[in-house]
Design a protein around this motif. Sequence first.
Motif, mmCIF file in Angstrom:
data_model
loop_
_atom_site.group_PDB
_atom_site.id
_atom_site.type_symbol
_atom_site.label_atom_id
_atom_site.label_comp_id
_atom_site.label_asym_id
_atom_site.label_seq_id
_atom_site.Cartn_x
_atom_site.Cartn_y
_atom_site.Cartn_z
ATOM 1 N N TYR A 157 -131.798 -43.130 53.970
ATOM 2 C CA TYR A 157 -132.232 -42.243 55.052
ATOM 3 C C TYR A 157 -131.500 -40.908 54.940
ATOM 4 N N ALA A 158 -132.178 -39.844 55.357
ATOM 5 C CA ALA A 158 -131.606 -38.508 55.232
ATOM 6 C C ALA A 158 -130.286 -38.414 55.995
ATOM 7 N N SER A 159 -129.278 -37.855 55.339
ATOM 8 C CA SER A 159 -127.954 -37.745 55.952
ATOM 9 C C SER A 159 -127.668 -36.332 56.437
ATOM 10 N N VAL A 160 -128.621 -35.415 56.272
ATOM 11 C CA VAL A 160 -128.424 -34.037 56.717
ATOM 12 C C VAL A 160 -128.770 -33.909 58.193
ATOM 13 N N ASP A 161 -128.329 -32.813 58.806
ATOM 14 C CA ASP A 161 -128.573 -32.552 60.218
ATOM 15 C C ASP A 161 -129.968 -31.944 60.381
ATOM 16 N N GLU A 162 -130.849 -32.640 61.086
ATOM 17 C CA GLU A 162 -132.233 -32.199 61.207
ATOM 18 C C GLU A 162 -132.392 -30.945 62.051
ATOM 19 N N ASP A 163 -131.402 -30.624 62.878
ATOM 20 C CA ASP A 163 -131.501 -29.428 63.709
ATOM 21 C C ASP A 163 -131.034 -28.175 62.989
ATOM 22 N N LEU B 166 -126.643 -27.160 53.630
ATOM 23 C CA LEU B 166 -125.945 -27.122 52.356
ATOM 24 C C LEU B 166 -124.665 -26.297 52.422
ATOM 25 N N VAL B 167 -124.713 -25.186 53.122
ATOM 26 C CA VAL B 167 -123.502 -24.366 53.257
ATOM 27 C C VAL B 167 -122.418 -25.132 54.009
ATOM 28 N N LEU B 168 -122.804 -25.828 55.063
ATOM 29 C CA LEU B 168 -121.849 -26.611 55.838
ATOM 30 C C LEU B 168 -121.161 -27.663 54.964
ATOM 31 N N ILE B 169 -121.957 -28.406 54.210
ATOM 32 C CA ILE B 169 -121.384 -29.463 53.373
ATOM 33 C C ILE B 169 -120.524 -28.860 52.260
ATOM 34 N N ALA B 170 -120.993 -27.769 51.677
ATOM 35 C CA ALA B 170 -120.216 -27.112 50.633
ATOM 36 C C ALA B 170 -118.864 -26.644 51.162
ATOM 37 N N ARG B 171 -118.841 -26.120 52.386
ATOM 38 C CA ARG B 171 -117.577 -25.692 52.992
ATOM 39 C C ARG B 171 -116.656 -26.882 53.226
ATOM 40 N N LEU B 172 -117.221 -28.013 53.667
ATOM 41 C CA LEU B 172 -116.419 -29.219 53.867
ATOM 42 C C LEU B 172 -115.844 -29.731 52.546
ATOM 43 N N LEU B 173 -116.551 -29.458 51.458
ATOM 44 C CA LEU B 173 -116.073 -29.858 50.134
ATOM 45 C C LEU B 173 -115.047 -28.887 49.558
ATOM 46 N N GLY B 174 -114.777 -27.805 50.276
ATOM 47 C CA GLY B 174 -113.725 -26.906 49.851
ATOM 48 C C GLY B 174 -114.169 -25.587 49.254
ATOM 49 N N VAL C 153 -134.636 -28.724 59.211
ATOM 50 C CA VAL C 153 -134.972 -29.870 58.366
ATOM 51 C C VAL C 153 -135.923 -30.827 59.070
ATOM 52 N N LYS C 154 -135.895 -30.859 60.406
ATOM 53 C CA LYS C 154 -136.806 -31.768 61.117
ATOM 54 C C LYS C 154 -138.270 -31.378 60.914
ATOM 55 N N ASN C 155 -138.504 -30.170 60.420
ATOM 56 C CA ASN C 155 -139.872 -29.735 60.130
ATOM 57 C C ASN C 155 -140.241 -29.896 58.656
ATOM 58 N N TYR C 156 -139.354 -30.507 57.875
ATOM 59 C CA TYR C 156 -139.636 -30.763 56.461
ATOM 60 C C TYR C 156 -140.526 -31.997 56.320
ATOM 61 N N SER C 157 -141.276 -32.045 55.220
ATOM 62 C CA SER C 157 -142.023 -33.265 54.874
ATOM 63 C C SER C 157 -141.031 -34.315 54.360
ATOM 64 N N GLY C 158 -141.528 -35.546 54.191
ATOM 65 C CA GLY C 158 -140.662 -36.613 53.686
ATOM 66 C C GLY C 158 -140.083 -36.290 52.317
ATOM 67 N N GLY C 159 -140.923 -35.760 51.433
ATOM 68 C CA GLY C 159 -140.452 -35.413 50.096
ATOM 69 C C GLY C 159 -139.417 -34.308 50.123
ATOM 70 N N MET C 160 -139.606 -33.325 50.998
ATOM 71 C CA MET C 160 -138.640 -32.228 51.118
ATOM 72 C C MET C 160 -137.309 -32.740 51.655
ATOM 73 N N ARG C 161 -137.348 -33.684 52.574
ATOM 74 C CA ARG C 161 -136.108 -34.253 53.117
ATOM 75 C C ARG C 161 -135.324 -34.979 52.029
ATOM 76 N N ARG C 162 -136.034 -35.708 51.196
ATOM 77 C CA ARG C 162 -135.325 -36.426 50.123
ATOM 78 C C ARG C 162 -134.708 -35.433 49.146
ATOM 79 N N ARG C 163 -135.425 -34.339 48.872
ATOM 80 C CA ARG C 163 -134.889 -33.341 47.947
ATOM 81 C C ARG C 163 -133.658 -32.641 48.519
ATOM 82 N N ILE C 164 -133.678 -32.303 49.798
ATOM 83 C CA ILE C 164 -132.514 -31.645 50.402
ATOM 84 C C ILE C 164 -131.343 -32.626 50.452
ATOM 85 N N ASP C 165 -131.650 -33.905 50.655
ATOM 86 C CA ASP C 165 -130.604 -34.924 50.693
ATOM 87 C C ASP C 165 -129.923 -35.055 49.327
ATOM 88 N N ILE C 166 -130.733 -35.073 48.266
ATOM 89 C CA ILE C 166 -130.157 -35.166 46.919
ATOM 90 C C ILE C 166 -129.395 -33.891 46.585
#
Length: 325
Positions: free
Chosen positions: A86-92, A99-107, A134-147
């Motif tokens: 299941y998508a682990s990104v924030d849908e809001d 991606l910027v948020l996660i990248a910042r958390l990674l240092g 992200v809540k407006n993404y299609s299922g395929g787009m959500r999987r791509r952003i998750d990867i």
Amino acid sequence: MTELAIETSGLVKIFGKTRAVDGVDLAVPAGSVYGVLGPNGAGKTTAVKMLATLLRPDGGQATVFGHDVVREADTVRSLVSLTGQYASVDEDLSGTENLVLIARLLGHRKPAARDRSAALLEAFGLTDAADRQVKNYSGGMRRRIDIAASILRTPELLFLDEPTTGLDPRSRNQVWDIVRIIVAQGTTVMLTTQYLDEADHLASRIAVIDHGRVIAEGTPGELKASVGAGSIQVRLRDAAQREEALRVLSSVLGEAVRPEADPVALTAQLSGEDSDREAAEQASRALAALAAAGVVVDNFALGQPTLDEVFLALTDHPATEEAAA
């Protein structure tokens, strides 16, 4: 000697009275896609969680690039990334904001985080949707952003746990292309799936798991060969000749021949003892016998077993069958 990304010996996880993983042995070569195939409830996700240090094993041993997943858990976490079912990104948040948020958390510093995020959004075909929630993404787009989020920092080992569940064929193919690109860049991928065609397309080796145990392991070709040479498929010109064709094929092949729903189609399943060469010879004899009997054949094919047939032969149930959790 080939470097191993993952090595397990007798890996066990127990929940109450259920042995979700029951003595799993794996040896996953580095730099490849390794498929873990099985129905829901087979133990695939539980095994991945132990390898990713999210669950502690109840028995056995497991290492990731030589590092023990229990004693050296911090080191293992620095080497791996996990994309779950299941998508682990924030849908809001938008794609870029996630991606910027996660990248910042990674240092990453902010400019580097934005640059890396933009590069991944472009690589994954999401630039046009970068500023959309992200809540407006299609299922395929959500999987791509998750990867994409999973590889902001390029991992040595990426766990993809049923990454295409519920996706349409086009979206699945897009995810497959992404997986191939990731591996070409040097990352090892462990792919769990219940889709046999997915494992067939992507994995260089496959472990088949059922009821928490590895019941078969090998390349897709080796697994298919383990259940026989495949089948002979015949399409006739005239449906009225099917009974004669059935008699001739049964006599020549000595195997069960079944009529298909199509009134001009027949299939003969070859036995597990038939080699590829023997199967080809049988096919030639069958075609000659049909011609001698005056049966007109429009199409004749020697088919290799599918992974569906492999799974059915190994487990006595289809790979898509729901299993107990």
